[in-house]
Design an enzyme around this catalytic site. Structure first.
Site, PDB file in Angstrom:
ATOM      1  N   LYS A   1       0.835  -1.206   0.000  1.00  0.00           N
ATOM      2  CA  LYS A   1       0.000   0.000   0.000  1.00  0.00           C
ATOM      3  C   LYS A   1       0.869   1.255   0.000  1.00  0.00           C
ATOM      4  O   LYS A   1       0.638   2.177  -0.783  1.00  0.00           O
ATOM      5  CB  LYS A   1      -0.917  -0.027   1.229  1.00  0.00           C
ATOM      6  CG  LYS A   1      -1.867   1.149   1.345  1.00  0.00           C
ATOM      7  CD  LYS A   1      -3.091   0.782   2.169  1.00  0.00           C
ATOM      8  CE  LYS A   1      -2.821   0.715   3.656  1.00  0.00           C
ATOM      9  NZ  LYS A   1      -2.672   2.039   4.308  1.00  0.00           N
ATOM     10  N   SER A   2       1.869   1.301   0.869  1.00  0.00           N
ATOM     11  CA  SER A   2       2.717   2.496   0.949  1.00  0.00           C
ATOM     12  C   SER A   2       3.396   2.770  -0.382  1.00  0.00           C
ATOM     13  O   SER A   2       3.460   3.914  -0.846  1.00  0.00           O
ATOM     14  CB  SER A   2       3.788   2.300   2.021  1.00  0.00           C
ATOM     15  OG  SER A   2       3.188   2.232   3.278  1.00  0.00           O
TER      16      SER A   2
ATOM     17  N   ASP B   1       1.829  -1.268  11.659  1.00  0.00           N
ATOM     18  CA  ASP B   1       0.528  -1.699  11.133  1.00  0.00           C
ATOM     19  C   ASP B   1       0.231  -3.164  11.433  1.00  0.00           C
ATOM     20  O   ASP B   1      -0.901  -3.619  11.234  1.00  0.00           O
ATOM     21  CB  ASP B   1       0.478  -1.480   9.617  1.00  0.00           C
ATOM     22  CG  ASP B   1       0.417   0.005   9.275  1.00  0.00           C
ATOM     23  OD1 ASP B   1       0.079   0.816  10.149  1.00  0.00           O
ATOM     24  OD2 ASP B   1       0.722   0.349   8.110  1.00  0.00           O
TER      25      ASP B   1
ATOM     26  N   SER C   1       7.110   8.940  12.368  1.00  0.00           N
ATOM     27  CA  SER C   1       6.032   8.807  11.385  1.00  0.00           C
ATOM     28  C   SER C   1       6.573   8.983   9.982  1.00  0.00           C
ATOM     29  O   SER C   1       7.069  10.051   9.618  1.00  0.00           O
ATOM     30  CB  SER C   1       4.943   9.849  11.648  1.00  0.00           C
ATOM     31  OG  SER C   1       4.107   9.960  10.518  1.00  0.00           O
TER      32      SER C   1
ATOM     33  N   ARG D   1       2.934   5.959  -3.260  1.00  0.00           N
ATOM     34  CA  ARG D   1       4.104   6.748  -3.679  1.00  0.00           C
ATOM     35  C   ARG D   1       4.358   6.627  -5.171  1.00  0.00           C
ATOM     36  O   ARG D   1       4.819   7.583  -5.808  1.00  0.00           O
ATOM     37  CB  ARG D   1       5.327   6.317  -2.858  1.00  0.00           C
ATOM     38  CG  ARG D   1       5.240   6.810  -1.388  1.00  0.00           C
ATOM     39  CD  ARG D   1       6.137   5.991  -0.491  1.00  0.00           C
ATOM     40  NE  ARG D   1       6.227   6.522   0.874  1.00  0.00           N
ATOM     41  CZ  ARG D   1       5.337   6.316   1.847  1.00  0.00           C
ATOM     42  NH1 ARG D   1       4.240   5.615   1.601  1.00  0.00           N
ATOM     43  NH2 ARG D   1       5.517   6.815   3.058  1.00  0.00           N
TER      44      ARG D   1
ATOM     45  N   GLY E   1      -5.038   7.875   5.375  1.00  0.00           N
ATOM     46  CA  GLY E   1      -4.130   8.810   6.034  1.00  0.00           C
ATOM     47  C   GLY E   1      -2.884   9.081   5.197  1.00  0.00           C
ATOM     48  O   GLY E   1      -2.378  10.203   5.168  1.00  0.00           O
TER      49      GLY E   1
ATOM     50  N   ARG F   1      -7.715  -3.479   9.608  1.00  0.00           N
ATOM     51  CA  ARG F   1      -6.733  -4.390  10.229  1.00  0.00           C
ATOM     52  C   ARG F   1      -7.300  -5.081  11.472  1.00  0.00           C
ATOM     53  O   ARG F   1      -6.866  -6.172  11.830  1.00  0.00           O
ATOM     54  CB  ARG F   1      -5.434  -3.651  10.538  1.00  0.00           C
ATOM     55  CG  ARG F   1      -4.775  -3.096   9.275  1.00  0.00           C
ATOM     56  CD  ARG F   1      -3.291  -2.866   9.405  1.00  0.00           C
ATOM     57  NE  ARG F   1      -2.819  -1.989   8.341  1.00  0.00           N
ATOM     58  CZ  ARG F   1      -2.547  -2.376   7.087  1.00  0.00           C
ATOM     59  NH1 ARG F   1      -2.693  -3.634   6.725  1.00  0.00           N
ATOM     60  NH2 ARG F   1      -2.123  -1.503   6.187  1.00  0.00           N
TER      61      ARG F   1
ATOM     62  N   ARG G   1      -8.741  12.167  12.324  1.00  0.00           N
ATOM     63  CA  ARG G   1      -7.312  11.870  12.514  1.00  0.00           C
ATOM     64  C   ARG G   1      -6.459  13.140  12.541  1.00  0.00           C
ATOM     65  O   ARG G   1      -6.744  14.111  11.842  1.00  0.00           O
ATOM     66  CB  ARG G   1      -6.849  10.868  11.451  1.00  0.00           C
ATOM     67  CG  ARG G   1      -7.574   9.537  11.682  1.00  0.00           C
ATOM     68  CD  ARG G   1      -7.138   8.469  10.746  1.00  0.00           C
ATOM     69  NE  ARG G   1      -5.744   8.101  10.946  1.00  0.00           N
ATOM     70  CZ  ARG G   1      -5.084   7.288  10.129  1.00  0.00           C
ATOM     71  NH1 ARG G   1      -5.700   6.798   9.055  1.00  0.00           N
ATOM     72  NH2 ARG G   1      -3.832   6.986  10.372  1.00  0.00           N
TER      73      ARG G   1
END
Ligand code: S3P
Length: 433
Positions: A21-22, A314, A166, A26, A94, A386, A122
């Site tokens: 996902k990350s 995660d 983060s 990107r 997010g 999750r 958030r």
């Protein structure tokens, strides 16, 4: 949509879980602001990454419809995005909102980013603070989305010491830094996922990393490239836990990204006694990838090393399911970030574990879990993907049926989770209600 799970079973076979996902987020963002064409394979066709894709289309970038994880992006260059005609809604994501806030802070046009009920709660001050120091003008609703980002600001480079570990904040500042005058740099309190740094390098953008300081010069250019996204270790994690706790399991997860900033789940599960083999380790497009073979093994409770927490952030809900099946006490501390994820994951996990008869004690920054036997029961996911997938795996060791309610959000990160789970041996039934 709910999951009903019959107790017992084991996980076997060979599977490939969907793309990271990350990296999928990107790839869209960097491919869009690169010069020339970028091709992507292994793209995660989940709602979160698709929200990023739609937002960049909204800003005039030509991106083909993903076909089995493959797509093409016609990059428009650092200054080539068009003003979006409408508010950009990134749903539950997010990563989209925080990274895009950095990227949009340096544009010539105004933009507004919003999301679903979970995202609207958030915290965004963590990106607004450094971006404002760079000269951005961003207004929020008491520190939460929607974010209104004013265009036409000239950004100045800063050095920023991240107060929280983060990757989203780090990436947001670095992406703004592309548009700033001079050298933008950050330091982290602990290493976090470094896909932004690696992928920028893949696009030919120089990112220097020296003794914990990560920096780049603004005003360069990215060059379109080919990106092969590996399977997401965060999705693999549910199966690593499921196979570890279910006697008779022998499961191989293919082509999983094992970037050192992401493999905390392997370190933690192995420390608990899990039998995880890393096979065929190789480099794919600047990221380490391997096949993971996991077999059932009796687990023992541990104190989870604090330094492993950001490297498994995660995966911690799934790790807590393993803890519930381990002998003795597992202690998780230093994990207050879990409270500001898609749900308050400390509270959500504590509630679900108690629901299934597992003794636990909540701390402000973590939880202690006493290994035991899962009963059956009803789990509330708090609309958190999750939490849903973690408790689905609990059924492998439960004494009775488990119902996991409200599982629609599983599609944000793991489309096809139910089918793949059934294929490996989980006794799961999807009920639309
Ligand atoms: C992400 C970073 C993490 C993670 C999220 C994806 C990213 O968040 O929880 O799912 O892609 O950069 P934080 O960086 O806020 O911890």
């Amino acid at each position: 949509m709910h999951f009903y799970l019959d107790p017992g079973g084991s996980l076997t076979g060979r599977i490939r879980v969907p793309g990271d996902k990350s990296m999928s987020h990107r790839a869209i963002m960097l491919g869009s602001i690169a010069e020339g064409r970028t091709t992507v394979s292994g793209f995660l066709e989940g709602e979160d990454a698709l929200a990023t894709l739609s937002a960049f289309r909204e800003m005039g970038v030509g991106i083909t419809d993903p076909q089995s994880g493959c797509l093409t992006i016609e990059g428009v260059g650092l200054r080539g995005l068009n003003p979006p005609a409408q508010v950009m809604d990134v749903g539950n994501s997010g990563t989209s909102i925080r990274l895009m806030a950095g990227l949009l802070a340096g544009q010539s046009f105004d933009s507004i980013l919003t999301g679903d009920q979970s995202l609207l709660r958030r915290p965004m001050a963590r990106v607004i603070t450094p971006l404002s120091q760079m000269g951005a003008l961003i207004s929020s609703h008491e520190g939460c989305p929607p974010l209104e980002i004013q265009g036409g600001r000239s950004l100045n480079a800063i050095h920023y010491d991240l107060p929280v570990a983060s990757a989203q904040v780090k990436s947001s500042v670095l992406l703004a830094g592309l548009f700033a005058d001079g050298r933008t740099s950050v330091t982290e309190p602990a290493p976090t996922r470094d896909h932004t740094e690696r992928m920028l390098a893949g696009f030919g953008y120089v990112v220097d990393r020296d003794q914990g300081v990560i920096g780049l010069e603004g005003g360069g250019s990215l060059h379109g490239t080919d990106i092969d996204i590996p399977a997401d270790i965060s999705s693999a994690a549910f199966f690593l836990v499921g196979a570890s706790i279910a006697p008779g399991s022998d499961l191989t997860l293919e082509h999983v990204g094992i970037n050192p900033t992401r493999e905390g789940v392997i370190t933690i599960l192995r420390a608990m006694g899990a039998d995880i083999e890393i096979l065929n380790e190789r480099q794919v497009g600047g990221e380490p990838v391997a096949d993971l073979r996991v077999r059932y093994a009796p687990l023992k409770g541990i104190e989870i090393p604090v330094e492993a927490v950001p490297l498994a952030i995660d995966e911690l809900p799934a790790v807590l399911i393993a803890a519930a099946c381990a002998e003795g006490l597992t202690v998780l501390r230093g994990a207050e970030e879990l409270r500001v994820k898609e749900s308050d994951r400390i509270a959500s996990m504590a509630e679900g574990l108690s629901q299934l008869g597992i003794e636990n004690t909540v701390q402000p920054d973590g939880i202690e879990v006493v290994g035991g036997e899962f009963s059956g029961g009803v789990i509330t996911t708090h609309h958190d993907h999750r939490i849903a997938m973690s408790f689905a795996m609990a059924a492998l060791r439960a004494s009775d049926r488990i119902k996991v309610t409200d599982c629609a959000h599983v599609a944000t990160s793991f489309p096809g989770f139910a089918d793949l789970s059934v294929q490996t041996g989980l006794r799961l039934e999807v009920v639309e209600e």
